[in-house]
Design a protein around this motif. Structure first.
Motif, mmCIF file in Angstrom:
data_model
loop_
_atom_site.group_PDB
_atom_site.id
_atom_site.type_symbol
_atom_site.label_atom_id
_atom_site.label_comp_id
_atom_site.label_asym_id
_atom_site.label_seq_id
_atom_site.Cartn_x
_atom_site.Cartn_y
_atom_site.Cartn_z
ATOM 1 N N LEU A 51 -6.776 11.509 7.154
ATOM 2 C CA LEU A 51 -6.476 10.822 5.601
ATOM 3 C C LEU A 51 -5.652 10.037 5.919
ATOM 4 N N ILE A 52 -4.696 10.210 6.577
ATOM 5 C CA ILE A 52 -3.633 9.564 7.193
ATOM 6 C C ILE A 52 -3.616 8.039 7.887
ATOM 7 N N HIS A 53 -4.476 8.433 8.518
ATOM 8 C CA HIS A 53 -5.487 6.458 8.382
ATOM 9 C C HIS A 53 -6.335 5.951 7.334
ATOM 10 N N THR A 54 -6.989 7.239 7.214
ATOM 11 C CA THR A 54 -7.161 5.973 5.663
ATOM 12 C C THR A 54 -5.573 5.134 4.820
ATOM 13 N N GLN A 55 -5.127 6.406 4.612
ATOM 14 C CA GLN A 55 -4.084 6.103 3.708
ATOM 15 C C GLN A 55 -3.128 4.389 4.470
ATOM 16 N N ARG A 56 -3.249 4.735 5.933
ATOM 17 C CA ARG A 56 -2.469 3.599 6.377
ATOM 18 C C ARG A 56 -4.018 2.578 6.174
ATOM 19 N N GLU A 57 -4.865 2.806 6.302
ATOM 20 C CA GLU A 57 -6.212 1.528 5.636
ATOM 21 C C GLU A 57 -5.688 1.004 4.359
ATOM 22 N N LEU A 58 -5.816 1.561 4.055
ATOM 23 C CA LEU A 58 -5.685 1.439 2.261
ATOM 24 C C LEU A 58 -4.159 0.767 2.133
ATOM 25 N N GLU A 59 -3.331 0.985 2.591
ATOM 26 C CA GLU A 59 -2.544 0.573 2.448
ATOM 27 C C GLU A 59 -1.853 -1.210 3.458
ATOM 28 N N LYS A 60 -2.458 -0.930 4.412
ATOM 29 C CA LYS A 60 -2.894 -2.366 4.838
ATOM 30 C C LYS A 60 -3.299 -2.967 4.093
ATOM 31 N N ALA A 61 -4.725 -2.601 3.345
ATOM 32 C CA ALA A 61 -5.778 -3.217 2.719
ATOM 33 C C ALA A 61 -4.643 -4.385 1.862
ATOM 34 N N ASN A 62 -4.072 -3.566 1.011
ATOM 35 C CA ASN A 62 -3.373 -3.592 -0.162
ATOM 36 C C ASN A 62 -2.085 -4.323 0.368
ATOM 37 N N ARG A 63 -1.516 -4.636 1.617
ATOM 38 C CA ARG A 63 -0.674 -5.562 1.588
ATOM 39 C C ARG A 63 -1.627 -6.776 2.037
ATOM 40 N N LEU A 64 -2.432 -7.154 3.033
ATOM 41 C CA LEU A 64 -3.385 -8.012 2.860
ATOM 42 C C LEU A 64 -4.094 -8.879 0.980
#
Length: 369
Positions: free
Chosen positions: A181-194
């Motif tokens: 979940l933490i990994h998914t959350q970080r990936e989503l945050e990264k995608a949102n930043r991009l």
């Protein structure tokens, strides 16, 4: 009666620890698992009790938790990344049966010679291991040793160790789910930043775009109102850029735009400064906490920075190199001013000052206030 009392005490302790594990934060989980294996080791009269975790392919195992009775040697540091080739018989037994019971190490079959040598190295006389299984996946095993003397493991001890294995399995699965979940959350945050960067960034120059500027100017006006400080807006236009494109071509024109954008970005480095591409060959800069003198200095530095690029512009008619004209407006907002109206006013005033700078011969700046 003592055996019954011991069993009851153990069951109560395991129940309490299980509840703690269910409700524990990830940082507390390690400590709880340590207490669980200590509880079983003490109950079973073991000398060591431990947890090993497998990699996803179940070809390597690592000792992640260990409890050792006082006076006995710990081995957790020696048992990191143990491969299937090191203990092939053990790996096959635990993978096939999720259970490994040895009452007397010296009675192991010939095919378990590697295991016998390892157990001798650790002075193990009897050993029991139970697989840790979650969602039909073998995650590892929990086990314990008798070092001082041989021991015949009882059905009740096997049952209790299986209970411990189930508790740890649920805990490890929860940990892995949490990590995922933490990994998914970080990936989503990264995608949102991009995504935010794509929405707010100019694709050619890499600096902010018009949309980002519209948002930022409103934020800076609000800040200026709170702090009762002046705010400056500059509009920058590349002189005779159409002639430049016609003469040098659009690819070279794109390079010129990038060069000017980089010069602006390097010049305005404070957190409260902001530069953006406004459209075409126009750029904007927002300068907070400033005054007339500082704003005029910023305009002069800006003009010099672009000249210093020495980008040839043979068709300019102003200078042999690319130049810009700058229009600026400085204002100290009142707390009751309308933000939208003020933003429009600042843009209009800076644009009017830019028109004067062009009328006066370009390659210069004009400031309105």
């Amino acid at each position: 009666m003592d055996a019954i009392n011991t069993q009851v005490t153990f069951n109560q302790l395991i129940s309490e620890l299980s509840s703690r594990l269910i409700n524990s934060e990830p940082a507390e989980t390690y400590e709880c698992i340590e207490e669980v294996i200590e509880a079983f080791g003490s109950y079973a009269g073991a000398d060591r009790c431990y947890v090993f975790e497998f990699d996803d392919a179940v070809v390597n195992m690592t000792n992640t938790h260990e409890w050792v009775r006082d006076g006995f040697e710990a081995h957790i540091d020696d048992l990191q990344s143990v491969g299937i080739d090191d203990l092939p018989w053990f790996f096959n037994e635990i993978k096939t049966h999720q259970l490994f019971i040895v009452n007397d190490v010296e009675l192991l079959p010939p095919e378990a010679d590697a295991e016998k040598q390892e157990f001798r190295r650790e002075h193990i006389k009897s050993v029991i291991c139970v697989g840790i299984v979650a969602k039909h996946q073998l995650l590892g095993f929990v086990g314990c040793d008798r070092v001082q003397k041989k021991h015949r493991w009882t059905p009740e001890e096997v049952r209790c160790l299986k209970l411990v294995a189930n508790i740890i399995a649920n805990t490890l699965e929860r940990q892995r789910t949490y990590a995922e979940l933490i990994h998914t959350q970080r990936e989503l945050e990264k995608a949102n930043r991009l995504l935010h960067a794509q929405v707010s960034q100019d694709g050619l120059t890499g600096i902010a775009n018009r949309r980002a500027f519209d948002e930022r100017i409103h934020n800076e006006i609000q800040r200026s109102m709170r702090e009762q400080s002046a705010l400056s807006l500059l509009i920058i236009d590349i002189d005779h850029f159409k002639h430049y494109n016609d003469h040098y071509g659009h690819l070279q024109g794109d390079q010129a735009l990038k060069g000017v954008a980089n010069a602006l970005f390097d010049l305005f480095q404070r957190n409260t400064d902001f530069v953006a591409r406004y459209g075409g060959e126009e750029f904007v800069a927002v300068i907070s906490a400033t005054d007339r003198k500082k704003t005029e200095d910023s305009i002069n530095h800006l003009l010099e920075s672009v000249r210093a690029l020495q980008i040839p512009h043979e068709t300019s008619g102003i200078a042999p190199y690319l130049t810009v004209s700058v229009g600026g407006y400085i204002h100290s907002p009142e707390t009751d001013e309308d933000i939208d109206a003020l933003a429009e006013k600042m843009i209009a005033k800076a644009d009017s000052a830019l028109y004067r700078a062009k009328s006066d011969g370009r390659n210069r700046g004009c400031l309105d206030y």
